[in-house]
Scaffold this active site. Structure first.
Site, short mmCIF file in Angstrom:
data_model
loop_
_atom_site.label_atom_id
_atom_site.label_comp_id
_atom_site.label_asym_id
_atom_site.label_seq_id
_atom_site.Cartn_x
_atom_site.Cartn_y
_atom_site.Cartn_z
N GLU A 178 -5.92 -5.05 10.19
CA GLU A 178 -4.93 -4.00 10.43
C GLU A 178 -5.30 -3.23 11.71
O GLU A 178 -6.06 -2.26 11.65
CB GLU A 178 -4.93 -3.02 9.25
N GLY A 219 1.74 2.27 10.81
CA GLY A 219 2.67 3.39 10.71
C GLY A 219 3.28 3.80 12.04
O GLY A 219 3.89 4.86 12.13
N GLY A 279 2.64 -1.12 4.40
CA GLY A 279 2.69 0.31 4.10
C GLY A 279 4.13 0.78 3.95
O GLY A 279 4.75 0.61 2.91
N GLY A 280 4.69 1.34 5.02
CA GLY A 280 6.02 1.96 4.96
C GLY A 280 7.09 1.08 4.31
O GLY A 280 7.84 1.55 3.44
N GLU A 297 -7.28 4.65 7.34
CA GLU A 297 -7.07 6.08 7.02
C GLU A 297 -8.26 6.63 6.26
O GLU A 297 -8.62 7.80 6.39
CB GLU A 297 -5.76 6.25 6.23
N ASN A 310 0.86 -1.18 0.00
CA ASN A 310 0.00 0.00 0.00
C ASN A 310 0.90 1.23 0.00
O ASN A 310 1.45 1.59 1.03
CB ASN A 310 -0.91 -0.02 1.24
N TRP A 311 1.01 1.84 -1.17
CA TRP A 311 1.91 3.01 -1.29
C TRP A 311 1.32 4.27 -0.68
O TRP A 311 2.02 5.28 -0.55
CB TRP A 311 2.25 3.28 -2.76
N LYS A 312 0.03 4.23 -0.39
CA LYS A 312 -0.66 5.44 0.12
C LYS A 312 -0.40 6.61 -0.83
O LYS A 312 -0.25 6.40 -2.02
CB LYS A 312 -0.23 5.74 1.56
N SER A 339 2.90 -2.09 10.58
CA SER A 339 4.33 -2.10 10.89
C SER A 339 4.98 -3.46 10.63
O SER A 339 5.87 -3.89 11.37
CB SER A 339 4.58 -1.63 12.32
N HIS A 354 -9.63 0.92 4.30
CA HIS A 354 -8.41 1.21 5.07
C HIS A 354 -8.75 2.18 6.20
O HIS A 354 -9.57 3.08 6.02
CB HIS A 354 -7.33 1.80 4.16
C1 PEP Z 1 -1.07 0.19 5.98
O1 PEP Z 1 -1.23 1.40 5.93
O2 PEP Z 1 -1.86 -0.57 5.38
C2 PEP Z 1 0.06 -0.32 6.75
C3 PEP Z 1 0.03 -1.57 7.12
O3 PEP Z 1 1.05 0.58 7.03
P1 PEP Z 1 2.44 0.27 7.80
O4 PEP Z 1 2.97 -1.02 7.22
O5 PEP Z 1 3.31 1.44 7.46
O6 PEP Z 1 2.12 0.15 9.23
#
Ligand code: PEP
Length: 251
Positions: free
Chosen positions: A168, A174, A235-236, A98, A9-11, A214, A96
């Site tokens: 999640e 994040g 994500g990150g 967010e 997920n590049w956001k 994370s 998601h």
């Molecule tokens: C996400 O936003 O779906 C996610 C899992 O982010 P991160 O891996 O950065 O926690």
């Protein structure tokens, strides 16, 4: 069919050149014969180009990070599931945290979005997860149950087979705080259980349930070794080719 999936997920990150460079890097490093399905979810503007870059790779697919709840018309700024499907995307990520938090997406709205995605032959990565307060108060299972049942359990079993669930926990997204493998396994087992109660054992066993929050190359193998964790939504760590490819290799 239940499969191992690692989705990026590049956001709202990476411009055109950065996105293309990252995919070139990933394609150069990723194992060709891996049985893991790899999914890249860039911004809408990258869908078509990145889809073309990956279209000769049988285990790499493209996803959007959202779709409209409407099919077409006067909805300025929206992107329909039909448009996304026309870019040869396979999946759409929906729900998601967010989007739920920053754009007030409700279970009812997500039910409409799921309908649009399925009507346009897109599969859905459906996100759910609790806040820290909900976990501390013990309300998290009830919360997960309502997120999933309100948006998905009206579906026929045949349509539910196009759904991947991503657990999640909001407190892990994040933050650098990962759910322990026991916490994640417990939540995944709960989710598979409610799917079993609604659709029966075969559908529950065939449903892929991903962990997100994370996840990184250090913790992915331990998480993915749990019996009900079928991969990750990343994500990150998905913005770095070495880290992301290492996660795809950690089954
Ligand atoms: C996400 O936003 O779906 C996610 C899992 O982010 P991160 O891996 O950065 O926690």
């Amino acid at each position: 069919m239940r499969k191992n999936i690692v989705a990026a997920n590049w956001k709202m990150n990476l411009d055109r050149v950065e996105g293309i460079t990252l995919v070139e890097d990933i394609l150069g490093k990723i194992s060709l014969d891996s049985k893991t399905e790899v999914v890249l979810a860039p911004s809408f503007i990258h869908l078509y180009k990145l889809g073309k870059m990956c279209d000769d790779r049988r285990n790499i697919f493209i996803a959007s990070q959202d779709c409209s709840a409407s099919n077409k018309g006067a909805f300025t700024g929206e992107v329909s599931a039909e448009m996304i499907a026309s870019c040869a995307a396979k999946y759409v990520i929906l729900g998601h945290s967010e989007r739920r938090t920053n754009f007030s997406e409700t279970n009812e709205l997500l039910k409409l979005k799921v309908g649009q995605a399925l009507a346009n032959n897109l599969e859905v990565v459906f996100c759910c997860g609790e806040s820290l307060e909900q976990r501390h108060s013990g309300a998290h299972f009830e919360w997960l149950n309502s997120q999933i049942s309100d948006s998905l359990f009206h579906l026929l079993a045949e349509d539910f087979s196009k759904i991947v669930i991503a657990y999640e926990p909001i407190w892990a997204i994040g933050t650098g705080v990962t759910a322990s493998s026991d916490q994640a396994q417990e939540a995944h087992n709960f989710i598979r259980d409610i799917v079993r109660k609604r659709y029966g054992g075969n559908v529950a066993n065939d449903t892929s349930i991903l962990y997100g929050g994370s996840c990184n190359p250090v913790n992915s193998a331990e998480l993915f070794s749990q019996p009900d964790i079928d991969g990750g939504l990343i994500g990150g760590a998905s913005l770095n080719a070495d880290d992301f490819v290492a996660i795809t290799d950690s089954f």
